[in-house]
Design a protein around this motif. Structure first.
Motif, PDB file in Angstrom:
ATOM      1  N   PRO A   1      48.223  -2.702  15.654  1.00 27.27           N
ATOM      2  CA  PRO A   1      49.431  -2.751  14.836  1.00 27.27           C
ATOM      3  C   PRO A   1      50.661  -3.017  15.698  1.00 27.27           C
ATOM      4  O   PRO A   1      50.833  -2.425  16.763  1.00 27.27           O
ATOM      5  CB  PRO A   1      49.490  -1.368  14.190  1.00 27.27           C
ATOM      6  CG  PRO A   1      48.745  -0.478  15.137  1.00 27.27           C
ATOM      7  CD  PRO A   1      47.670  -1.338  15.751  1.00 27.27           C
ATOM      8  N   LEU A   2      51.511  -3.903  15.229  1.00 25.77           N
ATOM      9  CA  LEU A   2      52.763  -4.204  15.906  1.00 25.77           C
ATOM     10  C   LEU A   2      53.955  -3.606  15.175  1.00 25.77           C
ATOM     11  O   LEU A   2      55.046  -3.527  15.737  1.00 25.77           O
ATOM     12  CB  LEU A   2      52.949  -5.725  16.015  1.00 25.77           C
ATOM     13  CG  LEU A   2      51.866  -6.490  16.778  1.00 25.77           C
ATOM     14  CD1 LEU A   2      52.132  -7.999  16.693  1.00 25.77           C
ATOM     15  CD2 LEU A   2      51.805  -6.041  18.227  1.00 25.77           C
ATOM     16  N   LEU A   3      53.737  -3.204  13.918  1.00 25.11           N
ATOM     17  CA  LEU A   3      54.839  -2.767  13.069  1.00 25.11           C
ATOM     18  C   LEU A   3      54.893  -1.249  12.954  1.00 25.11           C
ATOM     19  O   LEU A   3      53.912  -0.621  12.536  1.00 25.11           O
ATOM     20  CB  LEU A   3      54.694  -3.360  11.664  1.00 25.11           C
ATOM     21  CG  LEU A   3      54.650  -4.880  11.543  1.00 25.11           C
ATOM     22  CD1 LEU A   3      54.383  -5.289  10.099  1.00 25.11           C
ATOM     23  CD2 LEU A   3      55.947  -5.498  12.039  1.00 25.11           C
ATOM     24  N   PRO A   4      56.022  -0.640  13.262  1.00 28.61           N
ATOM     25  CA  PRO A   4      56.204   0.774  12.926  1.00 28.61           C
ATOM     26  C   PRO A   4      56.518   0.896  11.444  1.00 28.61           C
ATOM     27  O   PRO A   4      56.833  -0.103  10.791  1.00 28.61           O
ATOM     28  CB  PRO A   4      57.412   1.166  13.784  1.00 28.61           C
ATOM     29  CG  PRO A   4      58.209  -0.093  13.893  1.00 28.61           C
ATOM     30  CD  PRO A   4      57.207  -1.219  13.927  1.00 28.61           C
ATOM     31  N   PRO A   5      56.469   2.080  10.864  1.00 28.88           N
ATOM     32  CA  PRO A   5      56.935   2.243   9.486  1.00 28.88           C
ATOM     33  C   PRO A   5      58.385   1.782   9.356  1.00 28.88           C
ATOM     34  O   PRO A   5      59.174   1.890  10.303  1.00 28.88           O
ATOM     35  CB  PRO A   5      56.797   3.752   9.248  1.00 28.88           C
ATOM     36  CG  PRO A   5      55.741   4.192  10.218  1.00 28.88           C
ATOM     37  CD  PRO A   5      55.914   3.332  11.430  1.00 28.88           C
ATOM     38  N   LEU A   6      58.733   1.272   8.185  1.00 27.06           N
ATOM     39  CA  LEU A   6      60.094   0.773   7.982  1.00 27.06           C
ATOM     40  C   LEU A   6      61.156   1.843   8.198  1.00 27.06           C
ATOM     41  O   LEU A   6      62.316   1.540   8.495  1.00 27.06           O
ATOM     42  CB  LEU A   6      60.217   0.187   6.575  1.00 27.06           C
ATOM     43  CG  LEU A   6      59.757  -1.260   6.393  1.00 27.06           C
ATOM     44  CD1 LEU A   6      59.672  -1.616   4.915  1.00 27.06           C
ATOM     45  CD2 LEU A   6      60.694  -2.220   7.121  1.00 27.06           C
TER      46      LEU A   6
ATOM     47  N   GLU B   1      61.430  -6.978  -3.794  1.00 21.70           N
ATOM     48  CA  GLU B   1      62.433  -5.909  -3.777  1.00 21.70           C
ATOM     49  C   GLU B   1      63.406  -6.104  -2.624  1.00 21.70           C
ATOM     50  O   GLU B   1      63.002  -6.305  -1.467  1.00 21.70           O
ATOM     51  CB  GLU B   1      61.712  -4.561  -3.654  1.00 21.70           C
ATOM     52  CG  GLU B   1      62.621  -3.355  -3.565  1.00 21.70           C
ATOM     53  CD  GLU B   1      61.823  -2.081  -3.332  1.00 21.70           C
ATOM     54  OE1 GLU B   1      62.439  -1.079  -2.907  1.00 21.70           O
ATOM     55  OE2 GLU B   1      60.596  -2.069  -3.579  1.00 21.70           O
ATOM     56  N   PHE B   2      64.698  -6.020  -2.931  1.00 15.97           N
ATOM     57  CA  PHE B   2      65.710  -6.226  -1.890  1.00 15.97           C
ATOM     58  C   PHE B   2      65.793  -5.010  -0.980  1.00 15.97           C
ATOM     59  O   PHE B   2      65.792  -3.862  -1.432  1.00 15.97           O
ATOM     60  CB  PHE B   2      67.074  -6.491  -2.512  1.00 15.97           C
ATOM     61  CG  PHE B   2      68.144  -6.809  -1.506  1.00 15.97           C
ATOM     62  CD1 PHE B   2      68.159  -8.032  -0.859  1.00 15.97           C
ATOM     63  CD2 PHE B   2      69.114  -5.875  -1.191  1.00 15.97           C
ATOM     64  CE1 PHE B   2      69.132  -8.334   0.078  1.00 15.97           C
ATOM     65  CE2 PHE B   2      70.105  -6.153  -0.255  1.00 15.97           C
ATOM     66  CZ  PHE B   2      70.103  -7.394   0.384  1.00 15.97           C
ATOM     67  N   GLY B   3      65.879  -5.277   0.307  1.00 19.68           N
ATOM     68  CA  GLY B   3      65.970  -4.212   1.291  1.00 19.68           C
ATOM     69  C   GLY B   3      65.285  -4.629   2.573  1.00 19.68           C
ATOM     70  O   GLY B   3      64.923  -5.801   2.750  1.00 19.68           O
ATOM     71  N   PRO B   4      65.087  -3.699   3.503  1.00 23.31           N
ATOM     72  CA  PRO B   4      64.411  -4.030   4.756  1.00 23.31           C
ATOM     73  C   PRO B   4      63.022  -4.611   4.504  1.00 23.31           C
ATOM     74  O   PRO B   4      62.298  -4.172   3.598  1.00 23.31           O
ATOM     75  CB  PRO B   4      64.331  -2.681   5.475  1.00 23.31           C
ATOM     76  CG  PRO B   4      65.444  -1.868   4.899  1.00 23.31           C
ATOM     77  CD  PRO B   4      65.540  -2.290   3.463  1.00 23.31           C
TER      78      PRO B   4
ATOM     79  N   GLY C   1      59.819  -2.019   1.023  1.00 24.15           N
ATOM     80  CA  GLY C   1      59.727  -0.838   0.169  1.00 24.15           C
ATOM     81  C   GLY C   1      58.477  -0.050   0.503  1.00 24.15           C
ATOM     82  O   GLY C   1      58.209   0.275   1.658  1.00 24.15           O
ATOM     83  N   LYS C   2      57.678   0.217  -0.510  1.00 27.42           N
ATOM     84  CA  LYS C   2      56.402   0.886  -0.300  1.00 27.42           C
ATOM     85  C   LYS C   2      55.230  -0.061  -0.511  1.00 27.42           C
ATOM     86  O   LYS C   2      54.089   0.382  -0.680  1.00 27.42           O
ATOM     87  CB  LYS C   2      56.286   2.086  -1.252  1.00 27.42           C
ATOM     88  CG  LYS C   2      57.327   3.174  -1.013  1.00 27.42           C
ATOM     89  CD  LYS C   2      57.135   4.351  -1.957  1.00 27.42           C
ATOM     90  CE  LYS C   2      58.167   5.452  -1.689  1.00 27.42           C
ATOM     91  NZ  LYS C   2      57.998   6.605  -2.610  1.00 27.42           N
ATOM     92  N   LYS C   3      55.495  -1.362  -0.474  1.00 29.16           N
ATOM     93  CA  LYS C   3      54.476  -2.351  -0.787  1.00 29.16           C
ATOM     94  C   LYS C   3      54.080  -3.151   0.448  1.00 29.16           C
ATOM     95  O   LYS C   3      54.818  -3.258   1.419  1.00 29.16           O
ATOM     96  CB  LYS C   3      54.984  -3.304  -1.874  1.00 29.16           C
ATOM     97  CG  LYS C   3      55.229  -2.623  -3.211  1.00 29.16           C
ATOM     98  CD  LYS C   3      55.647  -3.628  -4.272  1.00 29.16           C
ATOM     99  CE  LYS C   3      55.859  -2.946  -5.614  1.00 29.16           C
ATOM    100  NZ  LYS C   3      56.271  -3.903  -6.669  1.00 29.16           N
ATOM    101  N   LYS C   4      52.879  -3.747   0.359  1.00 25.31           N
ATOM    102  CA  LYS C   4      52.372  -4.643   1.387  1.00 25.31           C
ATOM    103  C   LYS C   4      51.793  -5.874   0.708  1.00 25.31           C
ATOM    104  O   LYS C   4      50.988  -5.759  -0.219  1.00 25.31           O
ATOM    105  CB  LYS C   4      51.296  -3.946   2.225  1.00 25.31           C
ATOM    106  CG  LYS C   4      50.671  -4.831   3.296  1.00 25.31           C
ATOM    107  CD  LYS C   4      49.809  -4.025   4.256  1.00 25.31           C
ATOM    108  CE  LYS C   4      48.606  -3.411   3.585  1.00 25.31           C
ATOM    109  NZ  LYS C   4      47.716  -2.725   4.565  1.00 25.31           N
TER     110      LYS C   4
END
Length: 415
Positions: free
Chosen positions: A289-294, A396-399, A159-162
């Protein structure tokens, strides 16, 4: 003085009375954490001449809120008397601080008082201590005799969380068992066995996409690996054997289907080389960083696996609970994650066999279980709803995606 490097203070010159902050969750597992501490743990600390300050949590996220503001330099260690949930709270509270790079070095000792007790079990097993008998006493002794030992931490986005993870990210039958067994919490660890049988009998399939960045060149002594993938596995009856992880080489692949603890920096001899010379401005956010935005696609050198899954588990620990050896012989600071997944279809009988083998860690030899070692991952469910967990906590369910961090936490075990 507090801010100086641990290397400035020889061990022999810093003998003093230690002080532990003890965080107790009276609601964890069967609800007997306070009794465990007072009857089995506190006497050990008293005998070891360790001063203690106690915090009994009274609500969810109490420890997280406390960790955000605690004067961590007042303590030699924090002792968590609970299950894995309170460890998750403490870790994430620490990581929400401005000085998290220093605060995270405060070592954690763990007393198993929950249902799963994965990290506590891993710590006991790493020192060949009993985890089924007198585990509270043995864990107290580990803490009393322990020294800071680095432990991997994974940064997780959804979601918008880390959040920050020390144990596992799960989707599928494993996360379902964890959350849907809450009604059996009073039973302790047997709750997972009962719910596992229920869920296998009413087996579900989960449509989704798994992406990962292989940890190329990684090898672990207990496994034969090539480019980050486990090589081998039998072909037992009932197993879905037509899918194995692709071997890659920077190519995008798509598959369908103790005494005198050094308080100033809480630094261990194992982590000394990686921390010596680093500046206080170093931050978890400054690593590559290895992660792009979701919302964006993953890089072209990631592997893609799409299809129907029975489960996906991203592991950072040797154990998922006291009874489940998920990643045998996994060290605490290997710097990689292990993704284990099972594709649908698979027979119920075979899945029962896999669950039984997880008690010994032999499930990784099953042909239906694919294991890959990775630096980063993304899971994209293609279902409308479901259960995703981080360290046993429903999110939260999702990617959801994550990467191994350069920053390490510390746990408290004898060297």
């Amino acid at each position: 003085m507090i801010g100086h490097d641990a290397t400035d203070y020889p061990l022999s010159s810093r003998r003093r009375k230690r002080k532990f902050l003890v965080c107790i969750n009276p609601f964890s597992g069967p609800g007997n954490a306070k009794q465990i501490y007072s009857h089995e743990v506190k006497p050990v600390f008293q005998e070891a001449d360790i001063e203690v300050e106690e915090l009994v949590t009274i609500k969810q996220n109490h420890a997280r809120e406390f960790a955000r503001t605690v004067s961590y330099k007042d303590y030699d260690a924090v002792i968590i008397v609970s299950g894995d949930g309170l460890i998750f709270e403490w870790l994430n509270g620490i990581m929400e601080r401005d000085d998290r790079d220093q605060a995270i070095k405060l070592p954690m000792g763990i007393i198993p008082a929950g249902s799963g007790n994965a990290l506590a079990t891993a710590m006991l097993v790493s020192k060949q201590e009993q985890c089924f008998k007198n585990s509270h006493l043995h864990s107290a002794l580990l803490a009393a005799k322990g020294r800071p030992t680095p432990m991997d931490v994974v940064e997780v986005h959804y979601g918008k969380k880390k959040v920050y993870s020390f144990l596992a990210v799960a989707w599928g039958i494993i996360s379902d068992i964890d959350i849907e067994s809450e009604w059996l919490r009073f039973m302790g660890s047997p709750r997972f066995t009962i719910q596992a049988f229920i869920r296998i009998m009413a087996l579900r399939k989960y449509r989704g996409i798994l992406y990962y960045l292989p940890a190329e060149g990684y090898s672990q002594s207990s496994h034969s690996t090539q480019n980050g993938h486990v090589v081998g596995g039998g072909g037992n009856e009932g197993e879905s054997s037509n899918h194995k992880a692709p071997l890659v080489n920077n190519t995008s692949v798509s598959v369908q289907a103790g005494d005198g603890i050094l308080n100033p920096s809480f630094q261990s001899s194992e982590s000394q080389e990686s921390h010596d010379g680093s500046s206080e401005s170093d931050s978890p956010t400054t690593q590559q960083p290895l992660l792009p935005p979701l919302s964006e696609p993953v890089p072209s050198n990631w592997v893609k696996v799409e299809g129907k899954f029975v489960c996906i588990v991203v592991l950072q620990d040797s154990h998922l609970s006291r009874d489940i050896v998920a990643w045998p012989n996994r060290a605490f600071n290997e710097g990689v994650m292990c993704i284990q997944y099972v594709m649908y279809p698979v027979s119920r009988r075979h899945l029962l066999d896999v669950m039984v083998e997880m008690g010994k860690g032999d499930h990784m030899e099953k042909n239906s279980v694919t294991s890959v070692f990775v630096k980063a991952f993304r899971i994209e469910p293609l279902e409308e709803d479901g259960i995703v967990t981080v360290d046993g906590e429903k999110v939260e369910f999702g990617p959801i995606q994550g990467q191994m961090m350069e920053t390490k936490a510390n746990i408290l075990i004898p060297s």
